[in-house]
Design a protein around this motif. Sequence first.
Motif, PDB file in Angstrom:
ATOM      1  N   ILE A  58       0.847  -1.187   0.000  1.00 27.51           N
ATOM      2  CA  ILE A  58       0.000   0.000   0.000  1.00 27.51           C
ATOM      3  C   ILE A  58       0.889   1.246   0.000  1.00 27.51           C
ATOM      4  O   ILE A  58       1.827   1.339   0.797  1.00 27.51           O
ATOM      5  N   ALA A  59       0.606   2.148  -0.900  1.00 22.86           N
ATOM      6  CA  ALA A  59       1.344   3.407  -0.914  1.00 22.86           C
ATOM      7  C   ALA A  59       0.963   4.233   0.310  1.00 22.86           C
ATOM      8  O   ALA A  59      -0.222   4.443   0.594  1.00 22.86           O
ATOM      9  N   VAL A  60       1.946   4.680   1.051  1.00 20.06           N
ATOM     10  CA  VAL A  60       1.686   5.449   2.262  1.00 20.06           C
ATOM     11  C   VAL A  60       1.071   6.794   1.892  1.00 20.06           C
ATOM     12  O   VAL A  60       1.618   7.515   1.043  1.00 20.06           O
ATOM     13  N   PRO A  61      -0.056   7.165   2.498  1.00 23.23           N
ATOM     14  CA  PRO A  61      -0.646   8.486   2.217  1.00 23.23           C
ATOM     15  C   PRO A  61       0.342   9.601   2.551  1.00 23.23           C
ATOM     16  O   PRO A  61       1.024   9.549   3.588  1.00 23.23           O
TER      17      PRO A  61
ATOM     18  N   SER B 186     -10.557  -5.658   4.428  1.00 23.70           N
ATOM     19  CA  SER B 186     -10.287  -6.049   3.041  1.00 23.70           C
ATOM     20  C   SER B 186      -9.574  -7.393   3.000  1.00 23.70           C
ATOM     21  O   SER B 186      -8.833  -7.749   3.925  1.00 23.70           O
ATOM     22  N   PRO B 187      -9.789  -8.163   1.932  1.00 18.36           N
ATOM     23  CA  PRO B 187      -9.096  -9.456   1.829  1.00 18.36           C
ATOM     24  C   PRO B 187      -7.584  -9.313   1.712  1.00 18.36           C
ATOM     25  O   PRO B 187      -6.848 -10.259   1.979  1.00 18.36           O
ATOM     26  N   ASP B 188      -7.127  -8.132   1.309  1.00 19.17           N
ATOM     27  CA  ASP B 188      -5.692  -7.903   1.194  1.00 19.17           C
ATOM     28  C   ASP B 188      -5.082  -7.784   2.589  1.00 19.17           C
ATOM     29  O   ASP B 188      -5.433  -6.879   3.361  1.00 19.17           O
ATOM     30  N   PRO B 189      -4.177  -8.668   2.988  1.00 19.89           N
ATOM     31  CA  PRO B 189      -3.600  -8.621   4.342  1.00 19.89           C
ATOM     32  C   PRO B 189      -2.783  -7.360   4.616  1.00 19.89           C
ATOM     33  O   PRO B 189      -2.670  -6.931   5.761  1.00 19.89           O
ATOM     34  N   SER B 190      -2.200  -6.753   3.570  1.00 19.46           N
ATOM     35  CA  SER B 190      -1.418  -5.537   3.783  1.00 19.46           C
ATOM     36  C   SER B 190      -2.303  -4.411   4.306  1.00 19.46           C
ATOM     37  O   SER B 190      -1.885  -3.610   5.157  1.00 19.46           O
TER      38      SER B 190
END
Length: 253
Positions: A100-103, A182-186
């Motif tokens: 995930i790109a950090v905000p 979300s299904p994405d663990p990240s």
Amino acid sequence: MPATFTPKNVEIERKHTGIGGKPPVDRRPTGGGGDGDNWDNRPSGRRGPRELLSRYRLGVLFALAGDLMFFVALVSAFFVRQSAGHFDARENYVSDWHPIAVPPILWVNTAILLLSSLTMEIARRQLFREIDVMEEWLGLGRPAVKRAAPWMVVTVVLGVLFVIGQWIAWGQLTQQGFHFNSPDPSSHFFYLITGTHGLHLVLGIVALAAALGALFTLKRVELRQIVVDCTAWYWHTMGIFWIFLFVLLAYFQ
């Protein structure tokens, strides 16, 4: 040979109890800037301010050690889950971890938290300025409190801004489709890590507010020093924890 003798007024000064404007020797300003003199002169069975400060610092360190172990376990689970995956129908190993790109606001948040650590340290040091403490013991007001309180107020404001910034970052991720469930663990770990640290920081803000109130309610100088000093240690530690967590999220996903 001329006889030598010790003037009686020296012994009187050594045993002075603090009456008449002079602080007793076991209550002179110490800790975080004090010189630690005259600690052997305190009454038997009575703890001096430096010893009390050391005991409270030790208690805070033990509590923070527990927090450190918790964050270490969380980071370990982060790396374990990051390397996990599954085999597809062709027996190819596939990872379901998507970074995930950090905000960008988290960079601003980091700067705010570092600045708040600086203001908190300035406030802490103001309470250990010997000349200000001596003026209070001489009945000339509370100059140390007047110097420290504004810096603590600034620290509280910066802490609140950091929490608000975290909330904005979570909102931005939600708009991009990255939810806690979300299904994405990240995505799950991002919310878990930042949320856990945010909760600890909220507790720190509550402690800061309580310490700010203690500046005006506690009568003994050493008690005010202990409260602010221990709060500062907690706040600095939360700042250090965030630096490591931010680097983890920004560069090791």
